[in-house]
Write a protein that holds these residues in place. Structure first.
Motif, PDB file in Angstrom:
ATOM      1  N   THR A 106       0.838  -1.190   0.000  1.00 46.22           N
ATOM      2  CA  THR A 106       0.000   0.000   0.000  1.00 46.22           C
ATOM      3  C   THR A 106       0.881   1.252   0.000  1.00 46.22           C
ATOM      4  N   TYR A 155      -2.861   4.046  -5.268  1.00 50.44           N
ATOM      5  CA  TYR A 155      -3.792   3.065  -5.822  1.00 50.44           C
ATOM      6  C   TYR A 155      -4.186   3.512  -7.223  1.00 50.44           C
ATOM      7  N   HIS A 215     -13.412  -0.566   2.467  1.00 49.46           N
ATOM      8  CA  HIS A 215     -12.899   0.416   1.524  1.00 49.46           C
ATOM      9  C   HIS A 215     -13.967   0.742   0.488  1.00 49.46           C
ATOM     10  N   GLN A 216     -13.753   1.798  -0.253  1.00 54.06           N
ATOM     11  CA  GLN A 216     -14.580   2.160  -1.398  1.00 54.06           C
ATOM     12  C   GLN A 216     -13.782   1.952  -2.678  1.00 54.06           C
ATOM     13  N   ARG A 230     -17.188   5.365   6.384  1.00 51.46           N
ATOM     14  CA  ARG A 230     -16.410   4.260   6.949  1.00 51.46           C
ATOM     15  C   ARG A 230     -16.909   3.866   8.332  1.00 51.46           C
ATOM     16  N   PHE A 276     -18.950   1.273   1.444  1.00 48.63           N
ATOM     17  CA  PHE A 276     -17.760   0.625   1.996  1.00 48.63           C
ATOM     18  C   PHE A 276     -18.017  -0.877   2.115  1.00 48.63           C
ATOM     19  N   GLY A 335     -15.804  -5.028   2.395  1.00 51.43           N
ATOM     20  CA  GLY A 335     -14.549  -5.723   2.673  1.00 51.43           C
ATOM     21  C   GLY A 335     -14.803  -7.198   2.929  1.00 51.43           C
TER      22      GLY A 335
END
Length: 220
Positions: A53, A78, A133-134, A163, A188, A190
């Motif tokens: 990351t 990203y 995350h989005q 979030r 969001f 995950g």
């Protein structure tokens, strides 16, 4: 007694998550062999790797990509890239059966114009997870995302537009497909940590904990 009655997989059914999002249960089960063959072919050209990351954290999930563009992360940020940073070559082509399945699932979820051009493939070993995350790197943030689960039971986390919103835990079985887009495009989401007891839960260990995300990246 006909034992096949107990071994026949159930017919697919639908479960809504929120406006613009639903689970297509068992939708991809009948396509397991072709999906795994396609994944192995892609990974032979673009091996799974643990990306870093921007903050320097090595992701627990191993990733690769197929299609016109692939999602990557490193210290620069990203983004999508048309080339594999490990090889400098284009990502492997998106198999035709991958594209057909993704478009059919999107249509079943109410998104008839889906044109997938990227497939991010995540491999989850025991202990791996994907934090909430989005998805904000696509050109059209309302285009659907089609997520196909293969292997062991996973817990999909479905939150809200912030979030801090509480996430709902959605169990995903082998062959389940989640589709979201439109007003749900920036929710969001995950994957919870894959627990140790899942290690032996799948009779094909080569695909334990695989999730594939189809995106419309270059088209708007």
């Amino acid at each position: 007694m006909n034992l096949d009655l107990f071994n026949t997989p159930p017919e697919p059914w639908t479960e809504p998550l929120s406006p613009g999002a639903l689970v297509l249960r068992q939708y991809a089960t009948a396509h397991t062999d072709s999906l795994l063959a396609g994944i192995h072919a892609i990974a032979a050209q673009a091996p799974f790797r643990h990306m870093q990351t921007p903050g320097g954290y090595t992701m627990s999930v191993a990733m690769t990509n197929g299609g016109t563009a692939g999602w990557i992360t490193d210290r620069k940020g990203y983004r999508y890239s048309t080339t594999d940073p490990l090889s400098g070559q284009a990502w492997p082509a998106l198999p035709a059966d991958f594209r057909r399945l993704a478009q059919a699932a999107a249509l079943a979820a109410g998104f008839p114009a889906f044109q997938p051009d990227a497939c991010l493939i995540n491999r989850y070993p025991v202990g791996a997870k994907m934090a909430l995350h989005q998805d904000r790197d696509e050109r059209d943030l309302t285009a659907p995302i089609v997520s196909v689960s293969l292997g062991v039971l996973a817990t999909f986390l479905w939150g809200g537009l912030q979030r801090s919103d509480k996430a709902v835990k959605v169990p995903l079985l082998h062959g389940d497909v989640v589709v979201w887009g439109g007003e749900a495009g920036l929710v969001f989401h995950g994957i919870a940590t894959l627990p140790e007891h899942q290690r032996l839960a799948w009779h094909k260990p080569q695909c334990a904990g695989i999730n594939r995300f189809f995106h419309q990246v270059m088209v708007r």
